[in-house]
Motif scaffolding. Structure first.
Motif, short mmCIF file in Angstrom:
data_model
loop_
_atom_site.label_atom_id
_atom_site.label_comp_id
_atom_site.label_asym_id
_atom_site.label_seq_id
_atom_site.Cartn_x
_atom_site.Cartn_y
_atom_site.Cartn_z
N UNK A 37 0.81 -1.22 0.00
CA UNK A 37 0.00 0.00 0.00
C UNK A 37 0.84 1.26 0.00
N UNK A 38 2.07 1.18 0.47
CA UNK A 38 2.94 2.34 0.52
C UNK A 38 3.12 2.98 -0.85
N UNK A 39 3.10 2.19 -1.92
CA UNK A 39 3.38 2.73 -3.24
C UNK A 39 2.26 3.66 -3.72
N UNK A 40 1.07 3.57 -3.12
CA UNK A 40 0.04 4.54 -3.47
C UNK A 40 -0.54 5.23 -2.25
N UNK A 41 0.29 5.38 -1.21
CA UNK A 41 -0.05 6.24 -0.09
C UNK A 41 -0.87 5.62 1.02
N UNK A 42 -0.90 4.27 1.11
CA UNK A 42 -1.66 3.63 2.18
C UNK A 42 -0.75 2.64 2.91
N UNK A 43 0.19 3.13 3.71
CA UNK A 43 1.11 2.23 4.41
C UNK A 43 0.37 1.34 5.40
N UNK A 44 0.90 0.14 5.59
CA UNK A 44 0.27 -0.80 6.50
C UNK A 44 -0.78 -1.68 5.83
N UNK A 45 -1.03 -1.44 4.56
CA UNK A 45 -1.98 -2.23 3.79
C UNK A 45 -1.27 -2.85 2.58
N UNK A 46 -1.88 -3.88 2.03
CA UNK A 46 -1.47 -4.40 0.74
C UNK A 46 -2.71 -4.47 -0.15
N UNK A 47 -2.50 -4.42 -1.45
CA UNK A 47 -3.60 -4.53 -2.39
C UNK A 47 -3.53 -5.87 -3.09
N UNK A 48 -4.67 -6.54 -3.18
CA UNK A 48 -4.73 -7.82 -3.88
C UNK A 48 -5.81 -7.73 -4.95
N UNK A 49 -5.72 -8.60 -5.93
CA UNK A 49 -6.74 -8.67 -6.95
C UNK A 49 -7.52 -9.97 -6.83
N UNK A 50 -8.80 -9.92 -7.17
CA UNK A 50 -9.63 -11.12 -7.12
C UNK A 50 -10.14 -11.47 -8.52
N UNK A 51 -9.38 -11.08 -9.55
CA UNK A 51 -9.78 -11.36 -10.93
C UNK A 51 -9.29 -12.71 -11.44
N UNK A 52 -8.47 -13.38 -10.66
CA UNK A 52 -7.93 -14.68 -11.07
C UNK A 52 -9.01 -15.76 -10.99
N UNK A 53 -8.80 -16.92 -11.64
CA UNK A 53 -9.75 -18.03 -11.53
C UNK A 53 -9.92 -18.47 -10.08
N UNK A 54 -11.07 -19.04 -9.77
CA UNK A 54 -11.40 -19.38 -8.39
C UNK A 54 -10.38 -20.33 -7.75
N UNK A 55 -9.90 -21.32 -8.49
CA UNK A 55 -8.95 -22.26 -7.89
C UNK A 55 -7.63 -21.58 -7.55
N UNK A 56 -7.25 -20.55 -8.32
CA UNK A 56 -6.04 -19.80 -8.02
C UNK A 56 -6.25 -18.96 -6.75
N UNK A 57 -7.42 -18.34 -6.63
CA UNK A 57 -7.73 -17.55 -5.45
C UNK A 57 -7.74 -18.42 -4.19
N UNK A 58 -8.28 -19.62 -4.29
CA UNK A 58 -8.30 -20.53 -3.14
C UNK A 58 -6.89 -20.87 -2.70
N UNK A 59 -6.04 -21.22 -3.66
CA UNK A 59 -4.65 -21.56 -3.34
C UNK A 59 -3.91 -20.37 -2.74
N UNK A 60 -4.14 -19.19 -3.32
CA UNK A 60 -3.45 -17.99 -2.82
C UNK A 60 -3.88 -17.67 -1.40
#
Length: 272
Positions: free
Chosen positions: A212-235
């Motif tokens: 999150x620091x790279x866009x001004x929100x330290x202490x957070x991370x950004x994730x995406x949920x656009x991947x296939x469901x089985x990839x999201x489960x594993x992640x």
């Protein structure tokens, strides 16, 4: 409350130093938040009083989940000069082709010189390739609303799935997204340094998150949920294992030198 904070912050920024333009994201890609029409009108009103134009990054316009809506800023009944930035990469799922547009909303003709400059720039070679330019009319004409709503439905289902999975992971707290394809996750209880958190996630579990620091929100991370469901489960499973190990003090790292990896800038959560 958060929107009132945005308005107050804008006023403080304006009073502290001269500002030549305001960049805004009505459906914010970074957080998954959706700005209402009232909120957008308030931003436009503040900018108009300060005689400041708006550059609206609306590449995610329309990516709103059930019951929510965020209009184009140029469609608002305001006199604030607005340059709306759009493109085909997100809505039509063709990333990488780099074809977009600028739409100017300028009732008072305050951006006359800007418009002239853009028209002159458009006479030069600015990059769009002939293949995607040829396909554009058919893309805009033939891709219907049901198809687009199907994409939004899939993203919303994935967002709910990931949000519920993250709730079971100790030490982190996800912000439920209202749109787009990203969500923010508070990771301070696992590691207050989100840069180290992101590094260790890849080093120990081979999952990629954007600090999150790279866009001004330290202490957070950004994730995406656009991947296939089985990839999201594993992640999510790998992220849970990482957080549990970190909190308990146990580590089973790979010993990989993270400086050798250049993938950190990819705004995604994936398994490999």
């Amino acid at each position: 409350k958060s929107l009132r904070f945005v308005h107050a912050t804008m006023r403080i920024m304006f009073s502290a130093s001269p500002i030549s333009q305001v960049s805004d994201r009505p459906a914010t890609s970074q957080t998954g938040s959706v700005y209402s029409e009232t909120h957008l009108e308030k931003i436009a009103s503040i900018c108009r009083k300060r005689r400041v134009p708006i550059i609206a990054d609306e590449i995610y316009n329309g990516f709103c989940f059930t019951g929510l809506d965020s209009p184009w800023m140029g469609s608002l009944r305001v006199k604030t000069p607005i340059i709306s930035v759009g493109g085909i990469s997100k809505k039509y799922l063709v990333p990488g082709w780099r074809l977009g547009w600028l739409v100017i909303h300028d009732v008072g003709n305050a951006l006359k010189k800007v418009r002239m400059g853009l028209e002159r720039l458009a006479t030069l070679i600015v990059g769009p390739n002939s293949i995607v330019q040829t396909a554009l009319p058919k893309i805009l004409a033939d891709v219907d609303e049901p198809w687009f709503q199907g994409v939004i439905g899939t993203l919303e289902d994935n967002a709910n799935f990931v949000y519920e999975r993250l709730k079971s992971i100790p030490g982190i707290k996800a912000v439920r997204p209202q749109g787009s394809m990203f969500m923010l996750v508070n990771v301070r209880e696992v590691n207050p340094d989100d840069l180290i958190f992101a590094r260790d996630c890849f080093d120990r579990q081979r999952i990629i998150v954007l600090p999150g620091t790279v866009f001004g929100v330290p202490g957070y991370v950004r994730i995406t949920f656009s991947a296939p469901r089985h990839v999201l489960m594993e992640a999510c499973d790998r992220l849970k294992e990482y957080c549990e190990e970190t909190i308990s003090g146990e580590t089973h790292g790979t010993g990989m030198d993270f400086s050798e990896c250049s993938s950190l800038g990819s705004p995604a959560i994936v398994s490999s």
